[in-house]
Design a protein around this motif. Structure first.
Motif, PDB file in Angstrom:
ATOM      1  N   VAL A   5       0.877  -1.181   0.000  1.00 16.90           N
ATOM      2  CA  VAL A   5       0.000   0.000   0.000  1.00 16.90           C
ATOM      3  C   VAL A   5       0.909   1.224   0.000  1.00 16.90           C
ATOM      4  N   ARG A   6       0.654   2.163  -0.883  1.00 20.92           N
ATOM      5  CA  ARG A   6       1.449   3.401  -0.931  1.00 20.92           C
ATOM      6  C   ARG A   6       1.139   4.264   0.298  1.00 20.92           C
ATOM      7  N   GLU A   8       0.472   7.336   0.648  1.00 17.03           N
ATOM      8  CA  GLU A   8      -0.651   8.264   0.456  1.00 17.03           C
ATOM      9  C   GLU A   8      -2.001   7.557   0.439  1.00 17.03           C
ATOM     10  N   ASP A   9      -1.996   6.224   0.393  1.00 19.33           N
ATOM     11  CA  ASP A   9      -3.243   5.456   0.372  1.00 19.33           C
ATOM     12  C   ASP A   9      -3.602   4.874   1.731  1.00 19.33           C
ATOM     13  N   LEU A  10      -2.828   5.213   2.769  1.00 18.34           N
ATOM     14  CA  LEU A  10      -3.173   4.814   4.132  1.00 18.34           C
ATOM     15  C   LEU A  10      -3.852   5.985   4.824  1.00 18.34           C
ATOM     16  N   GLU A  11      -4.926   5.675   5.539  1.00 18.02           N
ATOM     17  CA  GLU A  11      -5.673   6.705   6.266  1.00 18.02           C
ATOM     18  C   GLU A  11      -5.615   6.408   7.755  1.00 18.02           C
ATOM     19  N   PRO A  66      -5.987   0.927   4.662  1.00 19.98           N
ATOM     20  CA  PRO A  66      -5.870   1.358   3.263  1.00 19.98           C
ATOM     21  C   PRO A  66      -7.196   1.878   2.726  1.00 19.98           C
ATOM     22  N   ARG A  67      -7.102   2.844   1.832  1.00 14.41           N
ATOM     23  CA  ARG A  67      -8.300   3.305   1.130  1.00 14.41           C
ATOM     24  C   ARG A  67      -8.798   2.158   0.250  1.00 14.41           C
ATOM     25  N   SER A  70      -6.918   0.331  -3.027  1.00 15.36           N
ATOM     26  CA  SER A  70      -5.532   0.796  -3.097  1.00 15.36           C
ATOM     27  C   SER A  70      -4.511  -0.255  -2.664  1.00 15.36           C
ATOM     28  N   HIS A  72      -2.215  -3.562  -3.198  1.00 12.55           N
ATOM     29  CA  HIS A  72      -1.550  -4.271  -4.294  1.00 12.55           C
ATOM     30  C   HIS A  72      -0.958  -5.564  -3.743  1.00 12.55           C
TER      31      HIS A  72
END
Length: 84
Positions: A5-6, A8-11, A66-67, A70, A72
């Motif tokens: 998970v990138r 920027e794709d973790l909240e 993860p969003r 998003s 992988h």
């Protein structure tokens, strides 16, 4: 399989993977949180991009998820991406 998970794709969430914050890199509008999470008896390094106006502090425990859409997946043996 390896899950990717990138940052920027973790909240930051109320529920999710618990991450102990080791370092916070403040970059204006964004901040990068570097920390550790225990999963399956192993420690994993986690990096998340968060709002730079309200970043967590070193030593805090935050929860991340993860969003949708998003995540992988990769083959563990050779690192090849597994198509969704």
């Amino acid at each position: 399989m390896v899950l990717g998970v990138r940052p920027e794709d973790l909240e930051l969430t109320a529920e999710g993977l618990a991450v102990e914050v080791d370092v916070v890199e403040e970059l204006g509008a964004d901040a990068y949180v570097y920390g550790r999470a225990r999963l399956g008896g192993e420690t994993h390094v986690v990096t998340a991009r968060v709002d730079g106006r309200r970043p967590p502090q070193k030593g805090d425990v935050v929860r991340v998820a993860p969003r949708p859409g998003s995540v992988h997946l990769f083959r563990a043996g050779d690192g090849e991406r597994i198509a969704a």
